[in-house]
Design a protein around this motif. Structure first.
Motif, PDB file in Angstrom:
ATOM      1  N   PRO A  22     -30.528  30.890  89.035  1.00 62.61           N
ATOM      2  CA  PRO A  22     -30.806  29.463  88.811  1.00 62.61           C
ATOM      3  C   PRO A  22     -30.281  28.563  89.927  1.00 62.61           C
ATOM      4  O   PRO A  22     -30.965  27.620  90.337  1.00 62.61           O
ATOM      5  CB  PRO A  22     -30.105  29.179  87.475  1.00 62.61           C
ATOM      6  CG  PRO A  22     -30.128  30.486  86.758  1.00 62.61           C
ATOM      7  CD  PRO A  22     -29.956  31.521  87.830  1.00 62.61           C
ATOM      8  N   GLU A  23     -29.091  28.849  90.431  1.00 65.82           N
ATOM      9  CA  GLU A  23     -28.541  28.000  91.498  1.00 65.82           C
ATOM     10  C   GLU A  23     -29.351  28.131  92.785  1.00 65.82           C
ATOM     11  O   GLU A  23     -29.523  27.144  93.519  1.00 65.82           O
ATOM     12  CB  GLU A  23     -27.073  28.351  91.757  1.00 65.82           C
ATOM     13  CG  GLU A  23     -26.108  27.730  90.756  1.00 65.82           C
ATOM     14  CD  GLU A  23     -26.145  26.196  90.774  1.00 65.82           C
ATOM     15  OE1 GLU A  23     -26.355  25.609  91.846  1.00 65.82           O
ATOM     16  OE2 GLU A  23     -25.984  25.594  89.700  1.00 65.82           O
ATOM     17  N   ILE A  63     -32.550  28.793  92.918  1.00 66.52           N
ATOM     18  CA  ILE A  63     -33.793  28.064  92.666  1.00 66.52           C
ATOM     19  C   ILE A  63     -33.554  26.558  92.768  1.00 66.52           C
ATOM     20  O   ILE A  63     -34.371  25.818  93.330  1.00 66.52           O
ATOM     21  CB  ILE A  63     -34.370  28.451  91.291  1.00 66.52           C
ATOM     22  CG1 ILE A  63     -34.830  29.916  91.321  1.00 66.52           C
ATOM     23  CG2 ILE A  63     -35.525  27.531  90.899  1.00 66.52           C
ATOM     24  CD1 ILE A  63     -35.237  30.475  89.983  1.00 66.52           C
ATOM     25  N   ARG A  64     -32.423  26.099  92.229  1.00 68.61           N
ATOM     26  CA  ARG A  64     -32.098  24.670  92.331  1.00 68.61           C
ATOM     27  C   ARG A  64     -32.023  24.238  93.787  1.00 68.61           C
ATOM     28  O   ARG A  64     -32.543  23.180  94.167  1.00 68.61           O
ATOM     29  CB  ARG A  64     -30.773  24.369  91.622  1.00 68.61           C
ATOM     30  CG  ARG A  64     -30.408  22.881  91.623  1.00 68.61           C
ATOM     31  CD  ARG A  64     -28.954  22.657  91.233  1.00 68.61           C
ATOM     32  NE  ARG A  64     -28.024  23.257  92.186  1.00 68.61           N
ATOM     33  CZ  ARG A  64     -27.731  22.717  93.380  1.00 68.61           C
ATOM     34  NH1 ARG A  64     -28.296  21.577  93.765  1.00 68.61           N
ATOM     35  NH2 ARG A  64     -26.890  23.324  94.194  1.00 68.61           N
ATOM     36  N   LEU A 115     -38.759  29.573  83.155  1.00 68.90           N
ATOM     37  CA  LEU A 115     -38.119  28.250  83.106  1.00 68.90           C
ATOM     38  C   LEU A 115     -36.881  28.268  82.216  1.00 68.90           C
ATOM     39  O   LEU A 115     -35.918  27.539  82.464  1.00 68.90           O
ATOM     40  CB  LEU A 115     -39.111  27.207  82.594  1.00 68.90           C
ATOM     41  CG  LEU A 115     -40.305  26.885  83.498  1.00 68.90           C
ATOM     42  CD1 LEU A 115     -41.263  25.936  82.780  1.00 68.90           C
ATOM     43  CD2 LEU A 115     -39.846  26.279  84.822  1.00 68.90           C
ATOM     44  N   LEU A 121     -33.523  28.283  83.658  1.00 70.12           N
ATOM     45  CA  LEU A 121     -33.076  27.116  84.421  1.00 70.12           C
ATOM     46  C   LEU A 121     -32.432  26.054  83.549  1.00 70.12           C
ATOM     47  O   LEU A 121     -32.128  24.951  84.027  1.00 70.12           O
ATOM     48  CB  LEU A 121     -34.267  26.491  85.170  1.00 70.12           C
ATOM     49  CG  LEU A 121     -35.092  27.415  86.067  1.00 70.12           C
ATOM     50  CD1 LEU A 121     -36.168  26.607  86.795  1.00 70.12           C
ATOM     51  CD2 LEU A 121     -34.210  28.155  87.056  1.00 70.12           C
ATOM     52  N   ILE A 133     -29.526  23.980  84.880  1.00 64.66           N
ATOM     53  CA  ILE A 133     -29.562  23.267  86.171  1.00 64.66           C
ATOM     54  C   ILE A 133     -30.591  22.142  86.207  1.00 64.66           C
ATOM     55  O   ILE A 133     -30.631  21.370  87.167  1.00 64.66           O
ATOM     56  CB  ILE A 133     -29.810  24.239  87.338  1.00 64.66           C
ATOM     57  CG1 ILE A 133     -31.138  24.985  87.177  1.00 64.66           C
ATOM     58  CG2 ILE A 133     -28.679  25.240  87.476  1.00 64.66           C
ATOM     59  CD1 ILE A 133     -32.277  24.468  87.985  1.00 64.66           C
ATOM     60  N   THR A 134     -31.433  22.020  85.187  1.00 65.14           N
ATOM     61  CA  THR A 134     -32.511  21.028  85.254  1.00 65.14           C
ATOM     62  C   THR A 134     -31.989  19.592  85.331  1.00 65.14           C
ATOM     63  O   THR A 134     -32.627  18.739  85.957  1.00 65.14           O
ATOM     64  CB  THR A 134     -33.447  21.156  84.046  1.00 65.14           C
ATOM     65  OG1 THR A 134     -32.680  21.105  82.830  1.00 65.14           O
ATOM     66  CG2 THR A 134     -34.216  22.456  84.086  1.00 65.14           C
TER      67      THR A 134
END
Length: 532
Positions: A95-96, A98-99, A117, A120, A123-124
């Motif tokens: 997730p990080e 992707i962020r 999704l 995530l 982090i959204t």
């Protein structure tokens, strides 16, 4: 008045043509679904208009977090129809990671499968530029946060015609993030012109025709599927979607969909060759492989089943494949061991690319004697536009007027390139790039670690895997298993080392620089090349 003799090159024209020539031909197979080229063009137009209605405009970035599904294929055309840019995100990243990609690219819109999704959720609320997240539900998974369902999003669109053209072929069509030697992913920019030409190269060198039935074993997020997303569409072939690599499913689809082509790293071929379902191909199949040289064993097995192996080589910075090991007269009749040694070469440039060179530290060509070592460099139509928002690293990569691959090779008298080692701190495992520096940073964040070094070691299945050498602080008690788990909690799990060796010290120069080559010498002893 526009010049009569010139139009700007763009892959958009490929879908326009196939929709005109083959409107009722099946373009996409997705399980029981069949989407014709006429439907594919219509869905592309509606998706582009839906993006426009959602505030996406020329130059904006649109991110997709999807497996090999029809929407991912259509995403290779819809943003471009607006003059926007596709950012296809590796679904295996943490997730990080992707962020970081979403923020660095400045993505305005994120479209993803809900089961992806869902990862995530944490982090959204920290995304800097994404204003809307659109979900594609294929599994019944709940994303865990507010999303716009894909049907609702598509309903914003219309069938209003948009020209299948671009005002400037040097516009960026996509940004593909690749692991860098600094650890932070770099955004590799592809142009409409480069994508157009590389797609034609794929058609030629993978021997596609309108009769091609292409199975998507290769992730579409990886170098835009080596530009085959555009290439198969251009020639009017049929795309067969495969959301997840599963040998049993691959064999089933080869039979049921009459597959003629697929692209795969040697690891996938090993899985197919050893699957219980293995059997002779019912028709000729062309397998394009890259990421590591195919072994004599896998060549013998796959050819024995009726496949033709095409070995290519390239990087994300070269739109995927840049060279191909073209067969010379007499090679097919060689004993399998000799033929495998020839096929292991990276070969010569694509027909649409400038000649590939191997140079010394002064940018002079090395002797073509199969002995001298130099760095592989490229330039021309098949090379990226540059790294997004990173002029410094772009200038570094383009030093001396060529793109520096970081790969070390010999040059054969016949002009064929043959890799021997890598100068960059990159591991290629199962076709995925892993930055050793990124892994080292994750290990070093453990409180018991004093220092560490990570290198590639040969692996029978994955080609290469990371191995870590760790010096613990005085009193530190972390076990190898604890350190591996520590890494998995911080970066994508496939980047974690398979093995951690505890050592008292690391080999260093007189100035204190770690000598990774000493570690590599030990791990790769007895092998001709230090890539696998």
């Amino acid at each position: 008045m526009a010049a009569v003799y010139r139009t700007e090159l763009t892959p958009l024209s490929f879908l326009e043509r196939s929709a005109l020539v083959y409107p009722r031909k099946v373009a996409i197979v997705d399980g029981d679904r069949r989407i014709t080229y006429g439907d594919m063009a219509g869905r592309t137009t509606r998706m582009a208009n839906a993006m426009a209605a959602s505030g996406v405009g020329p130059g904006d970035r649109v991110a997709f977090l999807c497996t090999n599904i029809p929407e991912m294929l259509i995403a290779h055309f819809a943003p471009a129809l607006l003059g926007a840019v596709l950012v296809a995100v590796n679904v295996r990243l943490s997730p990080e990671e992707i962020r970081y990609i979403l923020d660095h690219s400045g993505a305005k819109l994120l479209v993803g499968e809900t089961h992806l999704l869902a990862g995530l959720d944490g982090i959204t609320d920290r995304l800097g530029t994404v204003t809307e997240i659109v979900g594609i539900d294929r599994t019944g998974a709940d994303a865990g946060f507010p999303i716009t369902p894909i049907d609702e999003f598509m309903a914003r669109g219309s069938d209003r015609h948009r020209p299948w053209e671009v005002d400037d072929e040097e516009r960026t069509i996509s940004i593909n993030y690749t692991s860098g030697t600094t650890g932070r992913p770099k955004g590799v920019m592809y142009t409409h012109r480069g994508a157009y030409l590389n797609a034609l190269g794929e058609i030629i060198h993978s021997r596609h025709s309108p009769d091609s039935v292409y199975l998507w074993t290769l992730p579409m997020f990886h170098c835009n599927g080596w530009c085959t997303t555009w290439g198969v569409t251009a020639i009017g072939g049929t795309h067969v979607c495969l959301p997840r690599v599963d040998p049993a499913e691959i064999w089933s689809l080869i039979d049921s969909e009459k597959v003629t082509h697929f692209n795969a790293a040697p690891t996938v071929l090993i899985g197919l060759a050893n699957a219980p379902e293995v059997h002779p191909f019912p028709r000729p199949v062309t397998i394009t492989t890259a990421g590591a040289p195919p072994s004599p064993t896998i060549i013998e097995v796959m050819e024995g089943l009726g496949a033709e192996i095409v070995h290519m080589y390239g990087l994300t910075e070269t739109y995927g494949p840049h060279t191909v090991c073209e067969l010379q007269p007499g090679v097919p009749e060689m004993p399998v061991g000799d033929r495998a040694r020839f096929l292991a070469r990276q070969g010569v440039s694509f027909i649409i690319a400038d000649p590939t060179r191997v140079v010394d530290e002064h940018m002079q060509d090395i002797p073509q004697d199969a002995t001298a070592l130099g760095e592989v460099v490229m330039r021309g139509n098949n090379v990226m536009k540059g790294y997004f928002d990173d002029p410094e690293r772009t200038d570094e990569a383009f030093g001396g007027g060529c793109f520096h691959s970081g790969d070390i090779a010999v040059w054969h008298p016949d002009g064929y390139v043959d890799l021997r080692d890598r100068s960059k701190d990159i591991i290629i495992s199962g076709g995925e790039n892993i930055s050793t520096i990124e892994v080292e940073k994750a290990i070093a964040s453990h409180p018991a670690v004093l220092e560490c070094a990570v290198i590639a070691v040969p692996h029978e299945h994955w080609g290469e895997r990371p191995k870590a050498f760790v010096v613990r602080k005085a009193g530190g008690t972390a076990s190898p298993e604890e350190l591996i788990d520590h890494v998995r909690e911080r970066i994508a799990s496939f980047k974690a080392p398979d093995e951690v060796e505890m050592v008292d010290s690391l080999p260093k120069t007189s100035t204190g620089k770690i000598q990774k080559f000493v570690l590599r010498d030990r791990e790769w002893a007895g092998r001709e090349r230090r890539i696998n």
